[in-house]
Design an enzyme around this catalytic site. Structure first.
Site, PDB file in Angstrom:
ATOM      1  N   GLU A 105       0.793  -1.228   0.000  1.00 12.15           N
ATOM      2  CA  GLU A 105       0.000   0.000   0.000  1.00 12.15           C
ATOM      3  C   GLU A 105       0.831   1.286   0.000  1.00 12.15           C
ATOM      4  O   GLU A 105       0.415   2.278  -0.573  1.00 12.15           O
ATOM      5  CB  GLU A 105      -0.931   0.000   1.236  1.00 12.15           C
ATOM      6  CG  GLU A 105      -1.905   1.139   1.205  1.00 12.15           C
ATOM      7  CD  GLU A 105      -2.963   1.065   2.289  1.00 12.15           C
ATOM      8  OE1 GLU A 105      -2.817   0.281   3.244  1.00 12.15           O
ATOM      9  OE2 GLU A 105      -3.945   1.818   2.159  1.00 12.15           O
TER      10      GLU A 105
ATOM     11  N   ASP B  25      -0.287  -5.292   3.683  1.00  9.29           N
ATOM     12  CA  ASP B  25      -0.829  -4.069   4.270  1.00  9.29           C
ATOM     13  C   ASP B  25      -0.141  -3.910   5.627  1.00  9.29           C
ATOM     14  O   ASP B  25      -0.383  -4.689   6.554  1.00  9.29           O
ATOM     15  CB  ASP B  25      -2.356  -4.177   4.444  1.00  9.29           C
ATOM     16  CG  ASP B  25      -2.960  -2.811   4.748  1.00  9.29           C
ATOM     17  OD1 ASP B  25      -2.213  -1.938   5.235  1.00  9.29           O
ATOM     18  OD2 ASP B  25      -4.156  -2.625   4.496  1.00  9.29           O
TER      19      ASP B  25
ATOM     20  N   ILE C 273      -0.325  -1.651   8.019  1.00  9.51           N
ATOM     21  CA  ILE C 273      -1.320  -1.432   9.084  1.00  9.51           C
ATOM     22  C   ILE C 273      -2.679  -1.377   8.406  1.00  9.51           C
ATOM     23  O   ILE C 273      -2.956  -0.471   7.618  1.00  9.51           O
ATOM     24  CB  ILE C 273      -1.068  -0.134   9.876  1.00  9.51           C
ATOM     25  CG1 ILE C 273       0.261  -0.230  10.626  1.00  9.51           C
ATOM     26  CG2 ILE C 273      -2.231   0.130  10.847  1.00  9.51           C
ATOM     27  CD1 ILE C 273       0.535   0.887  11.610  1.00  9.51           C
ATOM     28  N   ASP C 274      -3.501  -2.356   8.670  1.00  5.65           N
ATOM     29  CA  ASP C 274      -4.869  -2.338   8.145  1.00  5.65           C
ATOM     30  C   ASP C 274      -5.767  -1.885   9.290  1.00  5.65           C
ATOM     31  O   ASP C 274      -5.859  -2.557  10.329  1.00  5.65           O
ATOM     32  CB  ASP C 274      -5.296  -3.723   7.648  1.00  5.65           C
ATOM     33  CG  ASP C 274      -6.705  -3.659   7.113  1.00  5.65           C
ATOM     34  OD1 ASP C 274      -6.929  -2.941   6.132  1.00  5.65           O
ATOM     35  OD2 ASP C 274      -7.592  -4.289   7.717  1.00  5.65           O
TER      36      ASP C 274
ATOM     37  N   THR D 182      -5.851   1.879   9.809  1.00  9.23           N
ATOM     38  CA  THR D 182      -5.040   3.025  10.274  1.00  9.23           C
ATOM     39  C   THR D 182      -5.868   4.007  11.098  1.00  9.23           C
ATOM     40  O   THR D 182      -5.383   4.573  12.076  1.00  9.23           O
ATOM     41  CB  THR D 182      -4.383   3.732   9.061  1.00  9.23           C
ATOM     42  OG1 THR D 182      -3.510   2.798   8.441  1.00  9.23           O
ATOM     43  CG2 THR D 182      -3.588   4.952   9.473  1.00  9.23           C
TER      44      THR D 182
ATOM     45  N   ASP E  17      -5.789  -5.530   1.285  1.00  4.21           N
ATOM     46  CA  ASP E  17      -6.796  -5.633   2.347  1.00  4.21           C
ATOM     47  C   ASP E  17      -7.308  -7.073   2.497  1.00  4.21           C
ATOM     48  O   ASP E  17      -7.761  -7.452   3.574  1.00  4.21           O
ATOM     49  CB  ASP E  17      -8.015  -4.752   2.040  1.00  4.21           C
ATOM     50  CG  ASP E  17      -7.683  -3.275   1.966  1.00  4.21           C
ATOM     51  OD1 ASP E  17      -6.958  -2.800   2.845  1.00  4.21           O
ATOM     52  OD2 ASP E  17      -8.156  -2.603   1.024  1.00  4.21           O
TER      53      ASP E  17
HETATM   54  C1  IPD Z   1      -9.063   0.163   5.347  1.00  2.00           C
HETATM   55  C2  IPD Z   1      -9.739  -0.696   6.387  1.00  2.00           C
HETATM   56  C3  IPD Z   1     -11.227  -0.427   6.418  1.00  2.00           C
HETATM   57  C4  IPD Z   1     -11.865  -0.648   5.061  1.00  2.00           C
HETATM   58  C5  IPD Z   1     -11.166   0.208   4.016  1.00  2.00           C
HETATM   59  C6  IPD Z   1      -9.662  -0.076   3.994  1.00  2.00           C
HETATM   60  P1  IPD Z   1      -6.496   0.928   5.797  1.00  2.00           P
HETATM   61  O1  IPD Z   1      -7.669  -0.102   5.288  1.00  2.00           O
HETATM   62  O2  IPD Z   1      -9.532  -2.067   6.119  1.00  2.00           O
HETATM   63  O3  IPD Z   1     -11.869  -1.252   7.337  1.00  2.00           O
HETATM   64  O4  IPD Z   1     -13.224  -0.306   5.117  1.00  2.00           O
HETATM   65  O5  IPD Z   1     -11.733  -0.074   2.747  1.00  2.00           O
HETATM   66  O6  IPD Z   1      -9.039   0.748   3.048  1.00  2.00           O
HETATM   67  O7  IPD Z   1      -6.586   2.142   4.935  1.00  2.00           O
HETATM   68  O8  IPD Z   1      -6.743   1.214   7.213  1.00  2.00           O
HETATM   69  O9  IPD Z   1      -5.276   0.134   5.529  1.00  2.00           O
HETATM   70 CA    CA Z   2      -6.114  -1.750   4.422  1.00  2.00          CA
HETATM   71 CA    CA Z   3      -3.087   0.169   5.402  1.00  2.00          CA
END
Ligand code: IPD
Ligand code: CA
Ligand code: CA
Length: 270
Positions: free
Chosen positions: A73, A91, A93-94, A96, A219
């Site tokens: 990402e 990813d 940090i999923d 963030t 994701d």
């Molecule tokens: C997000 C999270 C969120 C989802 C978003 C993602 P990020 O990832 O997983 O729950 O609804 O579509 O983009 O930006 O925190 O890595």
């Molecule tokens: Ca993510």
């Molecule tokens: Ca992320």
């Protein structure tokens, strides 16, 4: 040709130890002041920590697996034209927004694909120190406990569904009236704000489905492998197979409710 078993096992153990190391680093720094920036829109956050964690893995891959590729990402990845080779989909940090606002409820997510086939998946709930992992055809684990296969007799009215409430407001993707009916027909809904964690909840059976209108490969890459190893299924909202390179809608769920969910979603699709 699938990745050979010994190569895969060594790789699995290395990734595992790097995940734990990265997680310990995040926990150590969790109360440090944050540098927060926005990306595509004011709600799309990124911190120094997202970049640092991705850099940590990118450096390890370059050093130990120079012929592997990285799809990620935060900018340290490669441009991939197709699914050939061994590809790490990361990813760092999923969740963030949760990381920034809650200091919990986020995960590191890594899926490793060989010639497009998902071989290894890791989702690390860093603050709870729960590591979900799977290898293709080898089952899925939460820490050292093997996860049981999903209950084949789950009905919709006993199911908990993870959703993003944003698209339940008036929107251009789905008919919100149909989605409102779905919400009435299931036992309950949850929104956790981390796709990777939502996949891991489906895998452990604490949720029965996670539905979302748009995810990037990083994701869902790990989650898809982990869910598959407990007998779960992952498609887009019209029930088609999802590729590892493209942004897509996602329905990941217990197979016994998949047909019902896809039916609602086909009806709701604008
Ligand atoms: C997000 C999270 C969120 C989802 C978003 C993602 P990020 O990832 O997983 O729950 O609804 O579509 O983009 O930006 O925190 O890595
Ligand atoms: Ca993510
Ligand atoms: Ca992320």
């Amino acid at each position: 040709m699938y990745m050979d078993v010994i190569t895969r096992e060594i790789l699995f153990n290395r990734v595992r130890s790097w995940m734990l190391e990265a997680g310990a680093f995040i926990r150590h720094k969790i109360n440090d002041p944050l540098v927060i920036n926005t990306k595509s829109n004011p709600k799309d956050l990124v911190t120094e920590m997202d970049r640092k964690v991705e850099f940590f893995f990118a450096s390890k891959i370059k050093r130990y697996y120079p012929d592997h590729l990285l799809l990620s990402e935060e900018g340290y990845g490669d441009k991939l034209a197709d699914t050939s080779g061994t590809v790490w989909v990361i990813d760092p940090i999923d969740g963030t927004m949760n990381f920034v606002h809650q200091k919990q409820n986020f995960a590191i997510s890594i899926g490793i694909y060989d010639q497009g086939v998902g071989e290894i998946g890791f989702i690390y709930d860093v603050m709870r120190n729960n590591l979900f992992s799977a290898m293709r055809k080898n089952g899925a684990y939460k820490n050292d406990q093997r996860l049981p296969r999903l209950d084949e007799n789950k009905s919709l009215n006993e199911s908990i569904i993870c959703l993003n409430h944003y698209w339940l407001t008036e929107n251009r993707l789905v008919d919100e009236k149909v989605m409102q009916q779905l919400i009435k027909d299931v036992r309950g809904t949850r929104t956790y704000g981390s796709a990777a964690l939502e996949f891991s909840y489906v895998a452990e059976g604490s949720a029965d489905a996670y539905i979302t209108m748009g995810l990037e490969p990083w994701d869902f890459a790990a989650g898809k492998i982990i869910v598959q190893e407990v007998g779960g299924v992952t498609t887009n909202i019209t029930g088609e197979e999802v590729g590892m390179l493209d942004r897509t809608s996602i329905v990941t769920c217990n197979p016994s409710i998949q047909g019902f969910l896809i039916e609602y979603l086909m009806k709701a699709k604008k």
